[in-house]
Write a protein that holds these residues in place. Structure first.
Motif, PDB file in Angstrom:
ATOM      1  N   GLY A  25       0.810  -1.219   0.000  1.00 51.76           N
ATOM      2  CA  GLY A  25       0.000   0.000   0.000  1.00 51.76           C
ATOM      3  C   GLY A  25       0.842   1.268   0.000  1.00 51.76           C
ATOM      4  O   GLY A  25       0.349   2.343  -0.333  1.00 51.76           O
ATOM      5  N   TYR A  26       2.101   1.159   0.404  1.00 52.16           N
ATOM      6  CA  TYR A  26       3.001   2.320   0.348  1.00 52.16           C
ATOM      7  C   TYR A  26       3.490   2.506  -1.082  1.00 52.16           C
ATOM      8  O   TYR A  26       3.180   1.709  -1.964  1.00 52.16           O
ATOM      9  N   HIS A  27       4.271   3.578  -1.287  1.00 55.58           N
ATOM     10  CA  HIS A  27       4.823   3.862  -2.602  1.00 55.58           C
ATOM     11  C   HIS A  27       6.347   3.851  -2.539  1.00 55.58           C
ATOM     12  O   HIS A  27       6.920   4.262  -1.530  1.00 55.58           O
ATOM     13  N   LEU A  29       9.697   5.489  -3.411  1.00 53.87           N
ATOM     14  CA  LEU A  29      10.098   6.872  -3.635  1.00 53.87           C
ATOM     15  C   LEU A  29      11.551   6.948  -4.048  1.00 53.87           C
ATOM     16  O   LEU A  29      12.308   6.026  -3.781  1.00 53.87           O
ATOM     17  N   GLY A 136       7.786   5.810  11.164  1.00 54.63           N
ATOM     18  CA  GLY A 136       7.219   6.541  10.024  1.00 54.63           C
ATOM     19  C   GLY A 136       8.223   6.601   8.892  1.00 54.63           C
ATOM     20  O   GLY A 136       9.425   6.439   9.111  1.00 54.63           O
ATOM     21  N   SER A 137       7.729   6.871   7.670  1.00 55.84           N
ATOM     22  CA  SER A 137       8.576   6.786   6.473  1.00 55.84           C
ATOM     23  C   SER A 137       9.694   7.825   6.451  1.00 55.84           C
ATOM     24  O   SER A 137      10.754   7.584   5.858  1.00 55.84           O
ATOM     25  N   ARG A 153      10.529   2.894   0.813  1.00 56.44           N
ATOM     26  CA  ARG A 153       9.427   3.616   1.458  1.00 56.44           C
ATOM     27  C   ARG A 153       9.947   4.865   2.159  1.00 56.44           C
ATOM     28  O   ARG A 153       9.185   5.714   2.600  1.00 56.44           O
ATOM     29  N   THR A 179      -1.605  13.517   3.428  1.00 56.56           N
ATOM     30  CA  THR A 179      -0.584  12.749   2.704  1.00 56.56           C
ATOM     31  C   THR A 179      -1.170  11.491   2.051  1.00 56.56           C
ATOM     32  O   THR A 179      -0.946  11.272   0.850  1.00 56.56           O
ATOM     33  N   PRO A 180      -1.942  10.652   2.794  1.00 59.24           N
ATOM     34  CA  PRO A 180      -2.487   9.458   2.126  1.00 59.24           C
ATOM     35  C   PRO A 180      -3.363   9.809   0.921  1.00 59.24           C
ATOM     36  O   PRO A 180      -3.298   9.140  -0.118  1.00 59.24           O
ATOM     37  N   TYR A 183      -1.189  10.684  -2.048  1.00 55.01           N
ATOM     38  CA  TYR A 183      -0.624   9.477  -2.668  1.00 55.01           C
ATOM     39  C   TYR A 183      -1.680   8.776  -3.513  1.00 55.01           C
ATOM     40  O   TYR A 183      -1.383   8.253  -4.582  1.00 55.01           O
TER      41      TYR A 183
HETATM   42  O1  C5P Z   1       4.890   6.304   6.944  1.00 58.91           O
HETATM   43  P1  C5P Z   1       3.966   7.450   7.182  1.00 58.91           P
HETATM   44  O2  C5P Z   1       3.022   7.196   8.313  1.00 58.91           O
HETATM   45  O3  C5P Z   1       4.692   8.757   7.309  1.00 58.91           O
HETATM   46  O4  C5P Z   1       3.078   7.593   5.875  1.00 58.91           O
HETATM   47  C1  C5P Z   1       1.883   8.322   5.841  1.00 58.91           C
HETATM   48  C2  C5P Z   1       1.059   7.893   4.653  1.00 58.91           C
HETATM   49  O5  C5P Z   1       1.692   8.349   3.448  1.00 58.91           O
HETATM   50  C3  C5P Z   1       0.935   6.395   4.485  1.00 58.91           C
HETATM   51  O6  C5P Z   1      -0.174   5.910   5.173  1.00 58.91           O
HETATM   52  C4  C5P Z   1       0.743   6.246   2.982  1.00 58.91           C
HETATM   53  O7  C5P Z   1      -0.582   6.522   2.607  1.00 58.91           O
HETATM   54  C5  C5P Z   1       1.592   7.382   2.414  1.00 58.91           C
HETATM   55  N1  C5P Z   1       2.944   6.960   2.019  1.00 58.91           N
HETATM   56  C6  C5P Z   1       3.116   6.157   0.889  1.00 58.91           C
HETATM   57  N2  C5P Z   1       4.378   5.793   0.505  1.00 58.91           N
HETATM   58  C7  C5P Z   1       5.452   6.218   1.203  1.00 58.91           C
HETATM   59  C8  C5P Z   1       5.302   7.052   2.341  1.00 58.91           C
HETATM   60  C9  C5P Z   1       4.025   7.394   2.718  1.00 58.91           C
HETATM   61  O8  C5P Z   1       2.141   5.760   0.242  1.00 58.91           O
HETATM   62  N3  C5P Z   1       6.668   5.860   0.799  1.00 58.91           N
END
Ligand code: C5P
Length: 285
Positions: A25-27, A29, A136-137, A153, A179-180, A183
């Motif tokens: 579900g993440y992306h 980067l 967190g990312s 991530r 943020t979500p 994305y």
């Molecule tokens: O990891 P973090 O809690 O900071 O991410 C917040 C939101 O940002 C995640 O729930 C996701 O929707 C999105 N995200 C993503 N890909 C990443 C970082 C964040 O999709 N690499």
């Protein structure tokens, strides 16, 4: 009782590319991130003998276990098998939240650094950054600091040459972006321009500020600007005072500009302050 003190520094994304959506579900980067001098101050009392607490000088920030700084303390203590017998965290907040400046992640990273130092540095910086990915990312980069290429991530880090000295103006407009949601939006649009991370790396190696400024690019910038044209207004003010380059940082909503001198930065800062409460002059750290 012992009190630890640690600075928590904001970050900018000099570049930010989204390569694709992952199965979790993440992306994925690819981003060149830079630590800057806008800072929160984090104080941690250990051995309070009471239930954990968190206080923050700014309103609207969670003060329970959902705060990333609290989570960071939990993750560190559980990974390292430490029981500090009560923790009280106090955050003096200056980094605006909902800005793409990594404020919550910076606080979390400061907690990780402070606890690691207190316990005699059992983890290397890179191991501590890896632990930060559980919080967190953006936390891994905020543990490392400086200038780095960030991939995956947000957990794959590679140190880059320090950015040359320069002056930034950072302005956060009054809206924030989820943020979500952003994305999700980027999944449905064709990305017109990707940053050239290889060229950015070469420009950093050469210490060429003009080229660095030319290459700043964030794939989220046009997506957010399409709905919030005031980002163009902020950029136009920076541009009219000779900004070398400007862009939104992270998932927004703050804009940063690399200014040609401190004097021009001060003029732009004063102009933007007429309309926005959150305007800063900052340097790379
Ligand atoms: O990891 P973090 O809690 O900071 O991410 C917040 C939101 O940002 C995640 O729930 C996701 O929707 C999105 N995200 C993503 N890909 C990443 C970082 C964040 O999709 N690499």
């Amino acid at each position: 009782m012992t009190t630890l003190y640690e600075g928590a520094f904001a970050k900018l994304n000099l570049t930010l590319d989204v390569l694709g959506k992952r199965e979790d579900g993440y992306h994925d980067l690819k981003s060149v991130m830079q630590t800057i001098s806008i800072r929160d101050d984090v104080e941690i009392d250990l051995g309070t003998g009471k239930p954990w607490t968190l206080e923050c000088s700014a309103e609207g920030i969670p003060t329970d276990s959902s705060n990333l700084a609290w989570k960071a303390a939990e993750v560190f203590c559980s990974a390292m098998g430490k029981d500090p017998d009560g923790i009280a965290i106090r955050i003096t907040k200056r980094i605006p939240s909902g800005a793409g400046l990594g404020g919550g992640s910076a606080d979390a990273a400061a907690v990780l650094r402070a606890l690691n130092k207190h316990y005699g540095s059992p983890l290397s910086v890179l191991a501590l950054a890896e632990l930060g990915a559980q919080v967190g990312s953006d936390v891994p980069f905020c543990v490392l600091c400086g200038t780095a290429m960030v991939e995956g991530r947000g957990e794959r880090l590679r140190k880059l040459p320090d950015m040359p000295e320069c002056v930034f103006v950072v302005c956060k407009p009054d809206f924030s972006v989820s943020t979500p949601e952003l994305y999700r939006k980027i999944d449905s649009v064709a990305i017109a321009r990707h940053p050239d991370n290889t060229a950015m790396e070469s420009a950093l190696l050469a210490g060429d500020l003009g080229k660095i400024a030319d290459l700043i690019e964030n794939v989220f910038d046009p997506v957010v600007t399409a709905e919030h044209l005031e980002l163009n207004y902020i950029k136009s003010i920076c541009n009219s005072y000779g900004a070398l380059g400007m862009q939104m940082t992270g998932s927004g909503s703050a804009i940063f500009a690399i200014m040609p001198s401190f004097e021009y930065a001060a003029v732009v800062c004063n102009m933007l302050k007429e309309n926005y409460p959150n305007v800063f002059i900052a340097m790379p750290v």
